[in-house]
Design an enzyme around this catalytic site. Structure first.
Site, mmCIF file in Angstrom:
data_model
loop_
_atom_site.group_PDB
_atom_site.id
_atom_site.type_symbol
_atom_site.label_atom_id
_atom_site.label_comp_id
_atom_site.label_asym_id
_atom_site.label_seq_id
_atom_site.Cartn_x
_atom_site.Cartn_y
_atom_site.Cartn_z
ATOM 1 N N SER A 148 0.858 -1.186 0.000
ATOM 2 C CA SER A 148 0.000 0.000 0.000
ATOM 3 C C SER A 148 0.885 1.223 0.000
ATOM 4 C CB SER A 148 -0.878 -0.007 1.268
ATOM 5 O OG SER A 148 -1.462 1.254 1.509
ATOM 6 N N TYR A 161 -2.443 -1.449 10.487
ATOM 7 C CA TYR A 161 -2.498 -1.603 9.032
ATOM 8 C C TYR A 161 -1.200 -1.128 8.381
ATOM 9 C CZ TYR A 161 -3.989 -0.879 4.190
ATOM 10 O OH TYR A 161 -4.077 -0.906 2.823
#
Length: 287
Positions: A148, A161
């Site tokens: 990401s 995350y």
């Protein structure tokens, strides 16, 4: 230069977390535009069954397999099923992932463990089950692991995350070296996928906090949902990823600003400065 259809067309793609968001976008693009047989893996049986039916209505070939990537035995069964019922896997996409909002010290232990088991261990289980089979095949194949933009930066109120996406990026960089060291680099291509803002339901389904500063966690969720409103369509992102993969890029970036975040990260490390608190939508004032 080879096109995605040249490299991937007619092959089999296995996509985890294919029931929605980036995974579903990749599946639609792979089936409709590239001409791949797509194995849809997800814990949401209804979602992948509906997607399989949709792809088949449009002339695609798909197989839906319910799979929880936290379970190594389930991922092993997924690999066995894919190779047996669809054929040699040309593209493995380790995409399944979940989010978590809130201060790290407020994060429930169960939420932490669930996120780690999906976002990090799920990728490992995919590698463990599929890569030996892919290396044993004579044809070229590709492994995409979903990191990401968060994998090259830092942000408050979603530390689990962000941590997991740093881990996936490091795992993928090491895996690329190991595949080459083992003598398979000429036909097994490992690539890291770094989406920026791509539309999905990950923010709605993100873990919450039960105690502590609940308001800060939910305010951050609301901020991320406002960003989602301007996010890239998953099929458009899939097109970019396939094009970059065909060009033999290692870092597959959905938008140019992901490269800007990479440069910012490099500058932070080079200058050895403390991470700066982001401004704008990513910063939620303390309650």
């Amino acid at each position: 230069m080879s096109t995605p259809k040249d490299l991937f067309g007619g092959g089999v793609a296995v996509i985890t977390g294919a029931g929605a968001g980036i995974g579903a976008g990749l599946a639609r693009y792979a089936a409709r535009e590239v001409g791949m047989t797509v194995v849809l893996a997800d814990v949401d049986a209804a979602a992948i069954a509906a997607l399989r039916a949709e792809l088949e209505r449009h002339g695609g070939r798909a197989l839906d397999v319910v799979c929880d990537v936290r379970d190594p035995d389930a991922v092993e069964r997924l690999a066995a099923t894919a190779f047996r019922d669809a054929g040699p896997v040309r593209l493995l996409v380790n995409n399944a992932g979940v989010e978590q909002f809130g201060y790290l010290w407020d994060t429930p232990v169960a939420n932490w463990e669930r996120l780690v088991s999906i976002n990090i261990s799920g990728v490992f289980h995919g590698i463990k089950a599929f890569l030996p089979r892919m290396m044993a095949e004579p044809g070229r194949s590709w492994v995409w692991n979903l990191s990401s933009i968060g994998g090259v930066g830092a942000a408050p109120l979603q530390a689990p995350y962000i941590m997991s996406k740093h881990a996936v990026l490091a795992l993928t960089e090491c895996l690329r070296q190991e595949v080459e060291l083992a003598g398979h680099g000429h036909h097994v291509h490992v690539q890291a996928v770094l989406p920026g803002a791509v539309a999905s339901n990950i923010f709605e389904s993100a873990g919450a906090v039960e105690d502590g500063d609940v308001a800060a966690a939910e305010d951050h969720r609301a901020a991320m949902l406002r960003i989602k409103a301007q996010a890239m369509d998953p099929i458009d992102a899939a097109r970019v990823f396939f094009d970059q993969a065909a060009a033999d890029e290692f870092y597959l970036l959905s938008q140019p600003f992901v490269a800007d975040a990479m440069a910012e990260r490099a500058d932070t490390l080079t200058r050895r400065r403390a991470p700066r608190l982001p401004q704008g939508e990513f910063t939620v004032p303390a309650s």
